[in-house]
Design a protein around this motif. Structure first.
Motif, mmCIF file in Angstrom:
data_model
loop_
_atom_site.group_PDB
_atom_site.id
_atom_site.type_symbol
_atom_site.label_atom_id
_atom_site.label_comp_id
_atom_site.label_asym_id
_atom_site.label_seq_id
_atom_site.Cartn_x
_atom_site.Cartn_y
_atom_site.Cartn_z
ATOM 1 N N ALA A 87 0.747 -1.216 0.004
ATOM 2 C CA ALA A 87 -0.185 -0.127 -0.027
ATOM 3 C C ALA A 87 0.675 1.208 0.010
ATOM 4 O O ALA A 87 0.574 2.287 -0.728
ATOM 5 N N ALA A 88 2.026 1.222 0.604
ATOM 6 C CA ALA A 88 2.842 2.313 0.805
ATOM 7 C C ALA A 88 3.433 2.741 -0.549
ATOM 8 O O ALA A 88 3.317 3.891 -0.903
ATOM 9 N N GLU A 89 3.871 1.559 -1.221
ATOM 10 C CA GLU A 89 4.489 1.812 -2.566
ATOM 11 C C GLU A 89 3.326 2.498 -3.740
ATOM 12 O O GLU A 89 3.815 3.313 -4.462
ATOM 13 N N GLN A 90 2.155 2.396 -3.416
ATOM 14 C CA GLN A 90 0.938 2.542 -4.401
ATOM 15 C C GLN A 90 0.893 4.096 -4.428
ATOM 16 O O GLN A 90 0.742 4.648 -5.509
ATOM 17 N N THR A 91 1.100 4.734 -3.163
ATOM 18 C CA THR A 91 0.915 6.295 -3.227
ATOM 19 C C THR A 91 2.338 7.034 -3.036
ATOM 20 O O THR A 91 2.324 8.105 -2.968
ATOM 21 N N LEU A 92 3.443 6.276 -2.969
ATOM 22 C CA LEU A 92 4.684 7.011 -3.002
ATOM 23 C C LEU A 92 5.180 8.033 -3.791
ATOM 24 O O LEU A 92 5.431 9.049 -3.503
ATOM 25 N N GLN A 93 4.680 7.965 -5.247
ATOM 26 C CA GLN A 93 4.858 9.031 -5.892
ATOM 27 C C GLN A 93 4.087 10.003 -5.833
ATOM 28 O O GLN A 93 4.665 11.253 -5.665
ATOM 29 N N ALA A 100 15.536 19.872 -4.307
ATOM 30 C CA ALA A 100 16.443 19.488 -4.910
ATOM 31 C C ALA A 100 15.507 18.165 -5.808
ATOM 32 O O ALA A 100 14.642 17.651 -5.134
ATOM 33 N N PRO A 101 16.070 17.721 -7.138
ATOM 34 C CA PRO A 101 15.489 16.480 -7.693
ATOM 35 C C PRO A 101 15.529 15.202 -6.859
ATOM 36 O O PRO A 101 16.603 14.925 -6.166
ATOM 37 N N VAL A 102 14.509 14.698 -6.836
ATOM 38 C CA VAL A 102 14.475 13.120 -6.219
ATOM 39 C C VAL A 102 14.946 12.412 -7.162
ATOM 40 O O VAL A 102 14.382 12.078 -8.129
ATOM 41 N N VAL A 103 16.061 11.400 -6.654
ATOM 42 C CA VAL A 103 16.750 10.581 -7.538
ATOM 43 C C VAL A 103 16.524 9.043 -7.012
ATOM 44 O O VAL A 103 16.933 8.103 -7.823
ATOM 45 N N GLY A 104 15.842 9.013 -5.886
ATOM 46 C CA GLY A 104 15.337 7.621 -5.396
ATOM 47 C C GLY A 104 14.712 7.576 -4.103
ATOM 48 O O GLY A 104 14.882 8.501 -3.347
ATOM 49 N N ALA A 105 14.007 6.524 -3.795
ATOM 50 C CA ALA A 105 13.324 6.449 -2.544
ATOM 51 C C ALA A 105 13.174 4.987 -2.119
ATOM 52 O O ALA A 105 12.621 4.154 -3.000
ATOM 53 N N ILE A 106 14.011 4.613 -1.366
ATOM 54 C CA ILE A 106 14.097 3.163 -0.948
ATOM 55 C C ILE A 106 13.588 2.721 0.552
ATOM 56 O O ILE A 106 13.818 3.411 1.088
ATOM 57 N N ARG A 107 12.911 1.444 0.639
ATOM 58 C CA ARG A 107 12.630 0.962 2.033
ATOM 59 C C ARG A 107 13.762 1.224 2.966
ATOM 60 O O ARG A 107 15.070 0.975 2.533
ATOM 61 N N TYR A 108 13.578 1.677 4.213
ATOM 62 C CA TYR A 108 14.920 1.599 5.024
ATOM 63 C C TYR A 108 14.366 1.388 6.435
ATOM 64 O O TYR A 108 13.480 1.269 7.022
ATOM 65 N N GLY A 109 15.425 0.773 7.215
ATOM 66 C CA GLY A 109 15.583 0.339 8.675
ATOM 67 C C GLY A 109 14.807 -0.890 8.747
ATOM 68 O O GLY A 109 14.383 -1.631 8.066
ATOM 69 N N GLN A 110 14.842 -1.092 10.116
ATOM 70 C CA GLN A 110 14.230 -2.516 10.456
ATOM 71 C C GLN A 110 13.145 -2.308 11.486
ATOM 72 O O GLN A 110 12.586 -3.321 12.134
ATOM 73 N N GLY A 111 12.355 -1.217 11.278
ATOM 74 C CA GLY A 111 11.160 -0.994 12.255
ATOM 75 C C GLY A 111 9.898 -1.964 11.548
ATOM 76 O O GLY A 111 9.748 -2.141 10.432
#
Length: 370
Positions: A3-9, A19-30
């Protein structure tokens, strides 16, 4: 697609990253919120990063209240840090509002998102490899208490009602035992008796609070090592993170939860209880550092009750695991049958260890009291 990826953009477009966004990746162990590391590329500068989170709707029903707490506390922390000559950008989180000016962004599917700058050159540890590392977290959480001593705790929302109300946890446990809806009580009579023998203990801190001995303060309520960002070079605890559970509470509970989590070397669901022991040396290291960090901001009674904080947070956690086992593992996720019962047993073993070393724990606290 999650669900999170569906609305990420959509969400990325709702914030101004400068500044221009060049990437967004899942992060951490939460395991609660959906967390992404956003990379941007300013002209002629190094990559700048941000932490973007979709807040858990299951855990937090009122993101407006949650963010009101966080913005209030982080703004206050930032001002106090600057007042004392610190680096606000590295020592306190800062909420970046979306383009619409609201505290957070609500996406087209109802998800609530927030944005923080990434605190560079820090590291997040999952466990303390050395007493010095554990002490660094204690110093950081103690400083958190000191910096927030003037914050009006009564203005904070209780984002999780009765979170550390040990009397309420006991009442829910007794109800689970009485109902015994899955017939599991027969498998844990020893553990049930362990709780009942300590029924009066569940009221110790709350009675002291009601009597005016223990003041209500701003508390973090999830004081694990992995909620402190450590400087990569110096090992100093720089910034307290994961402020979702910041609420009015007792300072002894924040101290106690750290001890419960960090002053032993066993897994939370260890089945060999001979491996589950309170490490008095770690207790000593953390206590000294925590009190150093508080800088004399705690009342004498709060310091006196620190061992009670450790015992009660551990007992409460064990009661919660046992209650969940009795009702069918509804709250804590399990990967095998009986895991919550094993988790309960490790907590109760730590409680028993604390009781065995009680006079020593009190002496340690007295020794480091300023």
């Amino acid at each position: 697609m999650a669900a999170a990826e569906q609305t990420l953009q959509e969400v990325l477009e709702a914030f101004d990253f400068g500044a221009p966004v060049v990437g967004a990746i899942r992060y951490g162990q939460g395991h609660i919120n959906d967390t992404f590391c956003v990379h941007t590329q300013p002209e002629d500068l190094c990559c700048r990063r941000f932490i973007l989170q979709r807040m858990s709707a299951a855990a937090f029903k009122r993101p407006d209240q949650l963010m009101d707490n966080i913005i209030g506390v982080t703004d206050y922390l930032g001002r106090e840090i600057e007042k004392h000559g610190g680096d606000r950008s590295r020592e306190a989180l800062e909420v970046i509002r979306p383009k619409n000016g609201q505290p957070y962004y609500t996406d087209s599917q109802g998800g609530a998102w927030r944005l923080y700058p990434f605190v560079e050159h820090t590291i997040c540890y999952q466990s303390a490899a050395t007493p010095e590392l554990f002490a660094a977290s204690g110093r950081a959480f103690g400083r958190f208490q000191r910096l927030l001593q003037g914050y009006p705790a009564e203005t904070l929302y209780e984002t999780i009602p009765n979170f550390h109300n040990t009397e309420d946890r006991l009442a829910k446990f007794k109800d689970a035992v009485a109902q015994n809806k899955l017939g599991r009580a027969k498998d844990c009579q020893k553990e049930i008796q362990f709780v009942l023998e300590r029924e009066k203990d569940c009221s110790v801190a709350l009675e002291a609070m009601r009597a005016g001995k223990l003041p209500i303060r701003v508390t973090h309520n999830d004081t694990k090592l992995n909620n402190v960002l450590m400087d990569q070079e110096t090992g100093v605890g720089m910034c307290i993170i994961d402020l979702d559970t910041v609420m009015p509470g007792l300072a002894i509970n924040d101290f106690g939860d750290s001890i419960r989590f960090g002053a032993n070397h066993s897994a939370e669901d260890e089945t060999d209880l001979s491996k589950v022991n309170l490490d008095v040396d770690l207790f000593t290291a953390y206590t000294a550092a925590f009190l150093e960090g508080t800088g004399g901001s705690l009342a004498n009674a709060e310091i006196e009750y620190l061992p009670w904080g450790a015992k009660l947070m551990t007992l409460e956690c064990g009661i919660r695991f046992l209650t969940d086992y009795l009702v069918g593992d509804e709250y804590f996720h399990i990967s095998r049958e009986g895991q919550n019962l094993d988790r309960c047993r490790t907590q109760f073993k730590l409680v028993a260890d604390m009781e065995e070393h009680w006079s020593q724990l009190q002496a340690i606290v007295n020794q480091h009291q300023k």
